[in-house]
Design a protein around this motif. Structure first.
Motif, PDB file in Angstrom:
ATOM      1  N   UNK A 191      27.277 -27.049 -12.284  1.00 24.09           N
ATOM      2  CA  UNK A 191      27.681 -26.943 -10.885  1.00 24.09           C
ATOM      3  C   UNK A 191      29.118 -26.451 -10.760  1.00 24.09           C
ATOM      4  N   UNK A 192      29.448 -26.021  -9.553  1.00 18.09           N
ATOM      5  CA  UNK A 192      30.805 -25.604  -9.200  1.00 18.09           C
ATOM      6  C   UNK A 192      31.076 -26.127  -7.794  1.00 18.09           C
ATOM      7  N   UNK A 193      32.199 -26.803  -7.615  1.00 18.69           N
ATOM      8  CA  UNK A 193      32.537 -27.340  -6.304  1.00 18.69           C
ATOM      9  C   UNK A 193      33.756 -26.613  -5.755  1.00 18.69           C
ATOM     10  N   UNK A 194      33.577 -25.972  -4.595  1.00 18.23           N
ATOM     11  CA  UNK A 194      34.661 -25.255  -3.935  1.00 18.23           C
ATOM     12  C   UNK A 194      35.133 -25.974  -2.676  1.00 18.23           C
ATOM     13  N   UNK A 195      35.988 -25.298  -1.908  1.00 17.59           N
ATOM     14  CA  UNK A 195      36.600 -25.915  -0.724  1.00 17.59           C
ATOM     15  C   UNK A 195      35.834 -25.658   0.566  1.00 17.59           C
ATOM     16  N   UNK A 196      34.930 -24.672   0.568  1.00 16.56           N
ATOM     17  CA  UNK A 196      34.220 -24.354   1.812  1.00 16.56           C
ATOM     18  C   UNK A 196      33.173 -25.425   2.114  1.00 16.56           C
ATOM     19  N   UNK A 197      32.510 -25.273   3.264  1.00 11.96           N
ATOM     20  CA  UNK A 197      31.518 -26.281   3.678  1.00 11.96           C
ATOM     21  C   UNK A 197      30.098 -25.921   3.237  1.00 11.96           C
ATOM     22  N   UNK A 198      29.956 -24.926   2.338  1.00 10.39           N
ATOM     23  CA  UNK A 198      28.627 -24.438   1.969  1.00 10.39           C
ATOM     24  C   UNK A 198      28.346 -24.618   0.478  1.00 10.39           C
ATOM     25  N   UNK A 199      27.127 -25.069   0.175  1.00 12.39           N
ATOM     26  CA  UNK A 199      26.665 -25.142  -1.210  1.00 12.39           C
ATOM     27  C   UNK A 199      25.388 -24.328  -1.338  1.00 12.39           C
ATOM     28  N   UNK A 200      25.277 -23.588  -2.436  1.00 14.96           N
ATOM     29  CA  UNK A 200      24.088 -22.796  -2.749  1.00 14.96           C
ATOM     30  C   UNK A 200      23.347 -23.490  -3.895  1.00 14.96           C
ATOM     31  N   UNK A 202      20.198 -23.714  -6.708  1.00  8.34           N
ATOM     32  CA  UNK A 202      19.318 -22.885  -7.532  1.00  8.34           C
ATOM     33  C   UNK A 202      18.508 -23.763  -8.484  1.00  8.34           C
ATOM     34  N   UNK A 203      17.450 -23.175  -9.029  1.00 10.21           N
ATOM     35  CA  UNK A 203      16.662 -23.896 -10.026  1.00 10.21           C
ATOM     36  C   UNK A 203      17.302 -23.825 -11.407  1.00 10.21           C
ATOM     37  N   UNK A 204      17.849 -22.657 -11.777  1.00  4.88           N
ATOM     38  CA  UNK A 204      18.351 -22.445 -13.137  1.00  4.88           C
ATOM     39  C   UNK A 204      19.792 -21.955 -13.130  1.00  4.88           C
ATOM     40  N   UNK A 205      20.569 -22.277 -14.175  1.00  7.33           N
ATOM     41  CA  UNK A 205      21.953 -21.802 -14.259  1.00  7.33           C
ATOM     42  C   UNK A 205      22.084 -20.286 -14.183  1.00  7.33           C
ATOM     43  N   UNK A 206      21.167 -19.553 -14.808  1.00  6.69           N
ATOM     44  CA  UNK A 206      21.269 -18.090 -14.786  1.00  6.69           C
ATOM     45  C   UNK A 206      21.014 -17.553 -13.382  1.00  6.69           C
ATOM     46  N   UNK A 207      20.134 -18.192 -12.614  1.00  5.81           N
ATOM     47  CA  UNK A 207      19.948 -17.805 -11.208  1.00  5.81           C
ATOM     48  C   UNK A 207      21.277 -17.933 -10.461  1.00  5.81           C
ATOM     49  N   UNK A 208      21.963 -19.015 -10.714  1.00  9.46           N
ATOM     50  CA  UNK A 208      23.245 -19.277 -10.058  1.00  9.46           C
ATOM     51  C   UNK A 208      24.279 -18.226 -10.437  1.00  9.46           C
ATOM     52  N   UNK A 209      24.382 -17.906 -11.733  1.00  2.66           N
ATOM     53  CA  UNK A 209      25.353 -16.910 -12.193  1.00  2.66           C
ATOM     54  C   UNK A 209      25.012 -15.515 -11.670  1.00  2.66           C
ATOM     55  N   UNK A 210      23.730 -15.197 -11.591  1.00  2.00           N
ATOM     56  CA  UNK A 210      23.306 -13.885 -11.087  1.00  2.00           C
ATOM     57  C   UNK A 210      23.683 -13.740  -9.615  1.00  2.00           C
ATOM     58  N   UNK A 211      23.495 -14.808  -8.850  1.00  4.64           N
ATOM     59  CA  UNK A 211      23.840 -14.788  -7.429  1.00  4.64           C
ATOM     60  C   UNK A 211      25.340 -14.578  -7.249  1.00  4.64           C
ATOM     61  N   UNK A 212      26.143 -15.318  -8.011  1.00  6.68           N
ATOM     62  CA  UNK A 212      27.595 -15.179  -7.917  1.00  6.68           C
ATOM     63  C   UNK A 212      28.017 -13.763  -8.298  1.00  6.68           C
ATOM     64  N   UNK A 213      27.347 -13.185  -9.305  1.00  9.22           N
ATOM     65  CA  UNK A 213      27.665 -11.825  -9.739  1.00  9.22           C
ATOM     66  C   UNK A 213      27.426 -10.813  -8.621  1.00  9.22           C
ATOM     67  N   UNK A 214      26.389 -11.037  -7.804  1.00  6.75           N
ATOM     68  CA  UNK A 214      26.084 -10.119  -6.703  1.00  6.75           C
ATOM     69  C   UNK A 214      27.007 -10.316  -5.510  1.00  6.75           C
ATOM     70  N   UNK A 215      27.480 -11.554  -5.315  1.00  7.67           N
ATOM     71  CA  UNK A 215      28.294 -11.866  -4.138  1.00  7.67           C
ATOM     72  C   UNK A 215      29.605 -12.509  -4.598  1.00  7.67           C
ATOM     73  N   UNK A 216      30.490 -11.681  -5.174  1.00  6.00           N
ATOM     74  CA  UNK A 216      31.700 -12.207  -5.804  1.00  6.00           C
ATOM     75  C   UNK A 216      32.852 -12.445  -4.840  1.00  6.00           C
ATOM     76  N   UNK A 221      35.431 -20.207  -3.530  1.00  3.88           N
ATOM     77  CA  UNK A 221      35.625 -21.114  -2.393  1.00  3.88           C
ATOM     78  C   UNK A 221      34.378 -21.929  -2.080  1.00  3.88           C
ATOM     79  N   UNK A 222      33.218 -21.430  -2.496  1.00  7.99           N
ATOM     80  CA  UNK A 222      31.957 -22.093  -2.183  1.00  7.99           C
ATOM     81  C   UNK A 222      31.539 -23.023  -3.317  1.00  7.99           C
ATOM     82  N   UNK A 223      30.495 -23.799  -3.079  1.00  4.67           N
ATOM     83  CA  UNK A 223      29.942 -24.696  -4.095  1.00  4.67           C
ATOM     84  C   UNK A 223      28.564 -24.207  -4.515  1.00  4.67           C
TER      85      UNK A 223
END
Length: 300
Positions: A191-200, A202-216, A221-223
Motif C-alpha cells: 500500500x501507499x498512503x498519501x495526503x489526498x482524500x482518495x484511495x484506489x 486493486x486486487x494485485x500489486x502489479x495492477x496498482x503499479x500499472x495504474x500509477x504508471x499510466x496516471x503519474x 498525493x493519493x493512496x
C-alpha cells in the motif's frame, strides 16, 4: 416434496473427507498454488487444502459438504450425493488427516544483492514505468529474493514495520508463481498512503503499479492498496490508519470474483458511513479511457 435420501454416518463422513483439490479438478475447476493451499482461479478469495476450504472474503470455511453446498448451491443430500458420485467411476481421493500446524512467525524472504530480474520483469515484461519502480524500491517496498528471484512486494504497518509480503515469480515459462509469505498479516498488504482524500483499490500489486504508471501526475498525493486477492481487510485497515480518506475507487477485475467483491465491499463501506465509493473502469469505461488518454476521474 422431494424424495427423502438416507445416508449412513459412514457415508456422510466419507463425503466430508473428500479431497477438495481432487474433487474440483475433476469438476473442471482450475486451481492455483498459494503457499501450502490451492486457490480457485474462478474465485481468488477461496482456498482449499485437503478436505478443508476457506473463503477469505466472507471469513467462512469448513469441510467438503459445506463447500459443495455453498459453491454449487446444493442441498445437503445433493451435496453428499455429488461428493459420493465419484464412486460411480473412480472414487474421489480422501484427504489425508492433517494435524493443525502452529502459525509461523512472519519473516521477509532474504533479499538478493541486485534487482536485475525483478526490474526486467516489472519494466520490460509488465511495462511498469522505471521511475515508479524506483520509488517503491528505494523505500524497500519492492525487492528481489535471493532464492527464486521472485519480486517481493512488502506491506508496512503505520509504524513502518513490515507485516506482509506478496511474491510474484519472474519466470515466464508455464504458470507464474504468486503467493503471500506465510505468517503475514492480511491487513497490511502492499500500500501507499498519501495526503489526498482518495484511495484506489486493486486486487494485485502489479495492477496498482500499472495504474500509477499510466496516471503519474501527482500520484504520490493519493493512496493506493493492493488487496492481494479480493478480501477487504487491507482496505479497512488503511481507512483506519488514514481517517482523512473519504473517496474510495474500486479498481477490481471485471470478472465474477471481482464483480462480487465490488458489490460486497460497497455494501460494507456504506454500512461504515463511506458514501463516496465508485467503481473505476467498467469494461467500456476502461477502453474509452485508455484510447483517449483520460484521467482516472473521467472513468468514474
Amino acid at each position: 416434496m422431494g424424495e427423502f435420501v438416507y445416508f449412513t454416518e459412514e457415508q456422510k463422513q466419507r463425503a466430508n473427507a473428500v479431497d477438495l483439490e481432487d474433487f474440483l479438478s475433476r469438476q473442471g475447476e482450475k486451481l492455483l498454488r498459494s503457499g501450502r493451499e490451492k486457490r480457485l482461479a474462478s474465485d481468488h478469495s477461496i482456498t482449499v487444502r485437503g478436505n478443508r476450504w476457506y473463503d477469505h472474503a466472507t471469513e467462512k470455511g469448513g469441510c467438503a459438504i459445506d463447500f459443495v453446498r455453498m459453491f454449487y448451491n446444493q442441498s445437503f443430500p445433493d451435496a453428499v450425493t455429488m461428493l459420493l458420485g465419484g464412486e460411480q467411476g473412480v472414487a474421489y481421493r480422501e484427504s489425508v488427516n492433517q494435524q493443525p500446524e502452529p502459525k509461523k512467525p512472519f519473516v521477509l524472504p532474504e533479499a538478493n544483492q541486485t534487482m536485475h530480474r525483478a526490474f526486467a520483469y516489472l519494466i520490460k515484461t509488465r511495462c511498469v514505468d522505471p521511475k515508479v519502480v524506483s520509488v517503491f524500491a528505494g523505500k524497500h517496498m519492492i525487492y528481489e529474493d535471493v532464492k527464486y528471484h521472485n519480486v517481493v512486494f512488502v506491506g508496512f504497518d503505520s509504524d513502518g514495520i513490515p507485516r506482509h509480503a506478496h511474491k510474484r515469480g519472474t519466470c515466464q515459462k508455464g504458470q507464474p508463481f504468486k503467493g503471500n509469505v506465510e505468517g503475514c498479516d492480511p491487513r497490511y498488504s502492499f500500500r501507499w498512503i498519501g495526503k489526498s482524500n482518495t484511495v484506489y483499490v486493486f486486487e494485485a500489486p502489479i495492477d496498482m503499479l500499472s495504474f500509477i504508471s499510466m496516471y503519474q501526475k501527482g500520484w504520490m498525493d493519493h493512496s493506493y492498496v493492493a488487496l492481494c486477492g479480493v478480501a477487504e481487510h487491507a482496505l479497512m485497515q488503511l481507512l483506519n490508519d488514514a481517517p482523512h480518506i473519504s473517496q474510495i475507487a474500486l479498481c477490481l477485475d471485471h470478472d465474477k470474483a471481482g464483480t462480487q467483491a465490488r458489490e460486497r465491499i460497497k455494501k460494507n463501506l456504506s454500512e461504515r458511513g463511506y458514501h463516496m465509493v465508485f467503481s473505476l473502469f467498467s469494461k467500456c469505461a476502461r477502453r474509452r479511457t485508455f484510447l483517449a488518454g483520460a484521467s482516472p476521474e473521467s472513468a468514474r
